[in-house]
Design an enzyme around this catalytic site. Sequence first.
Site, PDB file in Angstrom:
ATOM      1  N   SER B  17      44.737  21.021 -31.421  1.00 49.65           N
ATOM      2  CA  SER B  17      45.560  19.901 -30.125  1.00 49.65           C
ATOM      3  C   SER B  17      46.640  20.299 -29.042  1.00 49.65           C
ATOM      4  CB  SER B  17      46.791  18.311 -30.721  1.00 49.65           C
ATOM      5  OG  SER B  17      45.494  17.671 -31.485  1.00 49.65           O
ATOM      6  N   ARG B  40      55.050  17.815 -27.473  1.00 48.36           N
ATOM      7  CA  ARG B  40      55.235  16.750 -28.942  1.00 48.36           C
ATOM      8  C   ARG B  40      54.662  15.883 -28.391  1.00 48.36           C
ATOM      9  NH1 ARG B  40      54.076  17.559 -34.135  1.00 48.36           N
ATOM     10  NH2 ARG B  40      54.930  19.515 -34.120  1.00 48.36           N
ATOM     11  N   HIS B  43      51.009  14.886 -27.478  1.00 45.34           N
ATOM     12  CA  HIS B  43      51.078  15.319 -27.695  1.00 45.34           C
ATOM     13  C   HIS B  43      50.949  13.988 -29.322  1.00 45.34           C
ATOM     14  CE1 HIS B  43      50.117  16.094 -32.810  1.00 45.34           C
ATOM     15  NE2 HIS B  43      48.719  16.207 -32.650  1.00 45.34           N
TER      16      HIS B  43
END
Lengths: 233, 233
Positions: B17, B40, B43
Amino acid sequence: MKTELEQVLPAQIEKRSFEIITEELGERVFVPGTEPIVKRCIHTSADFDYAENLVFSEKVVEKALGALRRGASIVTDTQMAKAGINKKKLAQYGGQVYCFMSDEDVAEAARENGTTRAAASMEKAARMFQRNHGQADTADRPLNCQEVPGDETPGLIFAIGNAPTALIRLYELVREGRLAPELIIGVPVGFVNVVQSKEIILELKDTPYIVARGRKGGSNIAACICNALLYMM
Amino acid sequence: MKTELEQVLPAQIEKRSFEIITEELGERVFVPGTEPIVKRCIHTSADFDYAENLVFSEKVVEKALGALRRGASIVTDTQMAKAGINKKKLAQYGGQVYCFMSDEDVAEAARENGTTRAAASMEKAARMFQRNHGQADTADRPLNCQEVPGDETPGLIFAIGNAPTALIRLYELVREGRLAPELIIGVPVGFVNVVQSKEIILELKDTPYIVARGRKGGSNIAACICNALLYMM
């Protein structure tokens, strides 16, 4: 403080937020019954993409409300979604929220089978709640997963906000006849197999679903769709 | 299943990812140290807006990691963020996560003062943890809120992912000298006073912050910024 604040009473903040969302959505026409869900997803994320990416199976809201009214429980793939779902409201109808992600037997099964804990947690749900037409296969509480005519056993709603592997395993369990959910909320978020995991749910013929197509979604979206339904009751 | 799945081992999903996110971000240059936080957030949300809207005060990552290393605890405004923060990792350094939103005394104080529970929960944090240079004013655990030279008492990080009223009250408490957070993560989401609540945090001179400007944010974003920091340790 140089910044000008809007004066809104605490009890009015949510109402005012929904008014702003309604204004900005303009003349949009919604699938009947789905408007509170779309708006709550936007409310939760401030992301108007949810006006475009949510897909609803036929009469899904009606069916979901029926299931909740009969005491359906919710299985989710994250502790965050579990924390976010209004459990008090759900309990008024007899349902509760399950998340098996932190269970030791789930971690073990995942290790053994080389799968994710998310997928293993769906297996656990199937083991605990498989269609049993009144025959309890768990000591705790027998649960059917979809309404059977004349059968008032409460069913299961799956709210998947994180792991595409959970959604894929759920699809397989439905296809194998091991689970018959009242509703699948398919809103995992991310980049690896997320888009695909949602597309396959749309292939299910007899399973009501609410899916956020594309990469977006999340535990917050999964919880807020559950809450949108609960607040419609 | 007509849909083609990418074959990725469970342990590799997050890595893959982040590779996709990195690819799609292209040649972007980050403020040093902030890249894992930005990625993040993307994500967690699949929303590349976080590449644009995150604002970092000077050396905030260095300061935040220092605070966590000294055992800083985290106060948050939602049970969802609390559920999402990696508490095991935080505990390795001595910190824990607090959320006062469901506390009866907070609900009472909010009713009495005509404020939100979120604002009242910041008051409670100030009462429990106000700057006390070693003098415990709580029986449980004395906590200073910002590093004092030669003082190794752990401090506090505030992770606000939902309520602008929490962030506004926090701003006031800092200005009044009642709290001196090691870090404010200011990422409430929504439509009423959300933008403003974040802008005023940027006015604070001596308080390290990570803020998502604009309407976007959420409990998931608040938790994931905490985790991004924890995973950098």
